[in-house]
Write a protein that holds these residues in place. Sequence first.
Motif, PDB file in Angstrom:
ATOM      1  N   VAL A  20     -13.903  51.682 -14.700  1.00  5.88           N
ATOM      2  CA  VAL A  20     -14.830  52.128 -13.880  1.00  5.88           C
ATOM      3  C   VAL A  20     -15.057  51.731 -12.469  1.00  5.88           C
ATOM      4  CG1 VAL A  20     -15.977  53.271 -15.809  1.00  5.88           C
ATOM      5  CG2 VAL A  20     -16.835  51.093 -15.039  1.00  5.88           C
ATOM      6  N   PRO A  21     -15.453  52.444 -11.656  1.00  3.80           N
ATOM      7  CA  PRO A  21     -15.488  51.743  -9.971  1.00  3.80           C
ATOM      8  C   PRO A  21     -16.659  50.798 -10.038  1.00  3.80           C
ATOM      9  CG  PRO A  21     -16.216  54.151 -10.035  1.00  3.80           C
ATOM     10  CD  PRO A  21     -15.418  53.990 -11.386  1.00  3.80           C
ATOM     11  N   LEU A  22     -16.463  49.467 -10.022  1.00  3.90           N
ATOM     12  CA  LEU A  22     -17.624  48.657 -10.178  1.00  3.90           C
ATOM     13  C   LEU A  22     -18.540  48.718  -9.283  1.00  3.90           C
ATOM     14  CD1 LEU A  22     -18.427  45.610 -11.430  1.00  3.90           C
ATOM     15  CD2 LEU A  22     -16.981  44.629  -9.657  1.00  3.90           C
ATOM     16  N   TRP A  23     -18.580  48.995  -7.966  1.00  7.61           N
ATOM     17  CA  TRP A  23     -19.642  48.870  -6.899  1.00  7.61           C
ATOM     18  C   TRP A  23     -20.629  50.048  -7.176  1.00  7.61           C
ATOM     19  CZ3 TRP A  23     -21.026  45.038  -4.561  1.00  7.61           C
ATOM     20  CH2 TRP A  23     -20.161  44.089  -3.943  1.00  7.61           C
ATOM     21  N   SER A  24     -20.098  51.261  -7.602  1.00  7.36           N
ATOM     22  CA  SER A  24     -20.907  52.489  -8.034  1.00  7.36           C
ATOM     23  C   SER A  24     -21.729  52.036  -9.207  1.00  7.36           C
ATOM     24  CB  SER A  24     -19.973  53.433  -8.643  1.00  7.36           C
ATOM     25  OG  SER A  24     -19.319  53.886  -7.431  1.00  7.36           O
ATOM     26  N   VAL A  25     -21.332  51.322 -10.428  1.00  7.41           N
ATOM     27  CA  VAL A  25     -22.132  50.826 -11.703  1.00  7.41           C
ATOM     28  C   VAL A  25     -23.033  49.915 -11.078  1.00  7.41           C
ATOM     29  CG1 VAL A  25     -21.930  49.644 -13.768  1.00  7.41           C
ATOM     30  CG2 VAL A  25     -20.242  51.141 -12.982  1.00  7.41           C
ATOM     31  N   LEU A  26     -22.735  48.796 -10.183  1.00  9.56           N
ATOM     32  CA  LEU A  26     -23.667  47.913  -9.895  1.00  9.56           C
ATOM     33  C   LEU A  26     -24.525  48.215  -8.864  1.00  9.56           C
ATOM     34  CD1 LEU A  26     -21.466  44.818  -8.948  1.00  9.56           C
ATOM     35  CD2 LEU A  26     -22.620  45.289 -11.134  1.00  9.56           C
ATOM     36  N   GLY A  27     -24.391  49.417  -7.970  1.00 11.45           N
ATOM     37  CA  GLY A  27     -25.319  50.193  -7.269  1.00 11.45           C
ATOM     38  C   GLY A  27     -26.429  50.818  -8.151  1.00 11.45           C
ATOM     39  N   GLN A  28     -25.781  51.571  -9.032  1.00 12.57           N
ATOM     40  CA  GLN A  28     -26.634  52.583  -9.845  1.00 12.57           C
ATOM     41  C   GLN A  28     -27.739  51.568 -10.580  1.00 12.57           C
ATOM     42  OE1 GLN A  28     -25.111  56.122 -10.998  1.00 12.57           O
ATOM     43  NE2 GLN A  28     -26.097  56.134 -13.010  1.00 12.57           N
ATOM     44  N   LEU A  29     -27.298  50.349 -10.802  1.00 13.61           N
ATOM     45  CA  LEU A  29     -28.340  49.440 -11.682  1.00 13.61           C
ATOM     46  C   LEU A  29     -28.919  48.618 -10.877  1.00 13.61           C
ATOM     47  CD1 LEU A  29     -25.781  48.506 -14.536  1.00 13.61           C
ATOM     48  CD2 LEU A  29     -27.960  49.865 -14.639  1.00 13.61           C
ATOM     49  N   ASN A  30     -29.019  48.741  -9.500  1.00  9.93           N
ATOM     50  CA  ASN A  30     -29.564  47.969  -8.477  1.00  9.93           C
ATOM     51  C   ASN A  30     -29.400  46.366  -8.769  1.00  9.93           C
ATOM     52  OD1 ASN A  30     -31.218  49.823  -7.135  1.00  9.93           O
ATOM     53  ND2 ASN A  30     -32.613  50.039  -9.049  1.00  9.93           N
ATOM     54  N   MET A  31     -27.919  46.109  -9.088  1.00 13.04           N
ATOM     55  CA  MET A  31     -27.622  44.933  -9.453  1.00 13.04           C
ATOM     56  C   MET A  31     -26.882  44.251  -8.264  1.00 13.04           C
ATOM     57  SD  MET A  31     -25.457  43.754 -12.830  1.00 13.04           S
ATOM     58  CE  MET A  31     -25.050  41.996 -13.225  1.00 13.04           C
ATOM     59  N   ILE A  77     -21.184  37.966  -8.603  1.00 12.26           N
ATOM     60  CA  ILE A  77     -22.091  38.787  -9.102  1.00 12.26           C
ATOM     61  C   ILE A  77     -23.341  38.413  -9.728  1.00 12.26           C
ATOM     62  CG2 ILE A  77     -22.275  40.793 -10.865  1.00 12.26           C
ATOM     63  CD1 ILE A  77     -19.700  41.112 -10.877  1.00 12.26           C
ATOM     64  N   ASN A  78     -24.602  38.624  -9.357  1.00 14.02           N
ATOM     65  CA  ASN A  78     -25.724  38.036  -9.781  1.00 14.02           C
ATOM     66  C   ASN A  78     -26.433  38.673 -11.030  1.00 14.02           C
ATOM     67  OD1 ASN A  78     -25.554  36.135  -7.728  1.00 14.02           O
ATOM     68  ND2 ASN A  78     -26.507  37.676  -6.437  1.00 14.02           N
ATOM     69  N   HIS A  79     -26.267  38.371 -12.161  1.00 15.78           N
ATOM     70  CA  HIS A  79     -27.089  38.791 -13.271  1.00 15.78           C
ATOM     71  C   HIS A  79     -28.123  37.943 -13.749  1.00 15.78           C
ATOM     72  CE1 HIS A  79     -27.255  39.450 -17.479  1.00 15.78           C
ATOM     73  NE2 HIS A  79     -26.444  40.566 -17.500  1.00 15.78           N
ATOM     74  N   PRO A  80     -28.968  38.562 -14.193  1.00 15.44           N
ATOM     75  CA  PRO A  80     -30.201  37.968 -14.622  1.00 15.44           C
ATOM     76  C   PRO A  80     -30.254  36.808 -15.400  1.00 15.44           C
ATOM     77  CG  PRO A  80     -30.560  40.308 -14.892  1.00 15.44           C
ATOM     78  CD  PRO A  80     -29.126  39.989 -14.772  1.00 15.44           C
ATOM     79  N   TYR A 113     -12.326  48.125  -9.445  1.00 13.52           N
ATOM     80  CA  TYR A 113     -12.406  48.693 -10.762  1.00 13.52           C
ATOM     81  C   TYR A 113     -12.760  47.648 -11.724  1.00 13.52           C
ATOM     82  CZ  TYR A 113     -11.042  53.411  -8.983  1.00 13.52           C
ATOM     83  OH  TYR A 113     -11.009  54.395  -8.076  1.00 13.52           O
ATOM     84  N   ALA A 114     -13.483  47.798 -12.557  1.00 14.34           N
ATOM     85  CA  ALA A 114     -13.886  46.926 -13.725  1.00 14.34           C
ATOM     86  C   ALA A 114     -13.473  47.688 -15.293  1.00 14.34           C
ATOM     87  CB  ALA A 114     -15.286  46.502 -13.700  1.00 14.34           C
ATOM     88  N   PRO A 115     -12.928  46.762 -16.188  1.00 14.81           N
ATOM     89  CA  PRO A 115     -12.664  47.189 -17.340  1.00 14.81           C
ATOM     90  C   PRO A 115     -13.814  47.579 -18.168  1.00 14.81           C
ATOM     91  CG  PRO A 115     -11.883  45.046 -17.214  1.00 14.81           C
ATOM     92  CD  PRO A 115     -12.469  45.409 -15.798  1.00 14.81           C
ATOM     93  N   LEU A 116     -14.064  48.388 -19.026  1.00 10.31           N
ATOM     94  CA  LEU A 116     -15.522  48.520 -19.698  1.00 10.31           C
ATOM     95  C   LEU A 116     -15.536  47.229 -20.528  1.00 10.31           C
ATOM     96  CD1 LEU A 116     -15.135  52.249 -20.966  1.00 10.31           C
ATOM     97  CD2 LEU A 116     -16.391  51.147 -19.223  1.00 10.31           C
ATOM     98  N   THR A 117     -14.479  46.578 -21.123  1.00 14.65           N
ATOM     99  CA  THR A 117     -14.594  45.472 -21.820  1.00 14.65           C
ATOM    100  C   THR A 117     -15.333  44.265 -20.982  1.00 14.65           C
ATOM    101  OG1 THR A 117     -12.444  44.675 -21.286  1.00 14.65           O
ATOM    102  CG2 THR A 117     -12.801  45.783 -23.279  1.00 14.65           C
TER     103      THR A 117
END
Length: 319
Positions: A54-65, A76-79, A118-122
């Motif tokens: 899946v497109p990584l930036w789109s996923v991160l953007g939708q999650l405000n990550m 990538i900054n994860h909590p 793109y990031a794999p779902l795994t």
Amino acid sequence: MKSRFSFVFFIVLLITILVPVSASANESDYTVYINDKQLKTENAPITRDNAIYVPLWSVLGQLNMSAEDNNGVLKINHPYRILLIKSDQNMMTYFGRGMDEHNTRLDYPIISQDYVLYAPLTFLSEYLNMQIAYGENGRIDITAGDFSKDISWTTLSKNKYTIDTAAKKLYQDSVAESFWSNNPVLWNKNKLVGNVTLQEKYVQQTIVSYSGLTVTFVNSEKQYTVTFNSLETIANTFLLSDPLDNFTWSKDIKTLIRQGYARIGMTQEMAILSWGVPDDVNKSASKYLYSEQWVYKGSKFNNSYLYFDETGKITSIQN
């Protein structure tokens, strides 16, 4: 006229039936939802090696990550952790909340295609704590927590230095591995390769294995392992082909050059391949005589000199 028109129409129709229409880059068999909200993206999911990306930036953007470039590496900054990744490479470094460092290799790395990451779902499930569920008609549901939490712990100056250092190392290791992979056979520019001294230069070195800046070679003489300190050192150590292949010089001359020796009668081109480019060049000319002096300095040569006549051949050597 009518018959001709019918024939042309039949041919066009036949081509339309027999030749499949290429699917556009945005078409996909999957529809992605994040927390029950359809993923907003111009880039559809793709499949590669039986994995869904899946497109990584789109996923991160939708999650405000938050994510950013750090020394050529994606950070990538994860909590609960910080992840450092280089696209199209399976190496990854990440830090836990206590700044404990981990190095791993991904079975399915983040990839780049048409300038999109793109990031794999795994990857999302294993390292970003997202839950993946597969529904009917190609529906994929991603369930994620609140990734907009405070992550100020990552900005402390001491942590920033540690992260920057790790990002630089990951970048160098990734680029080095790409170089080793794309060039399994190399030729050494000098006798010294890292901390290993070989008998000759311009000799074929075949890669046996590698990990980052560390590589194991085998040649006609021996097998050895070297760890380089930078990408620049690697570039200054190797050639992609044997430079002597371009010349029809005798075997004896080529052997002398590989061993780093100069001999009276050698040309300037031979001298450069054997000793390298001189540190200084002094020329003198008179009505009856022309002489050119090449000066080699440093511990390797201890101020040695080559003298050439007007034909460009060595007439004298001074060590």
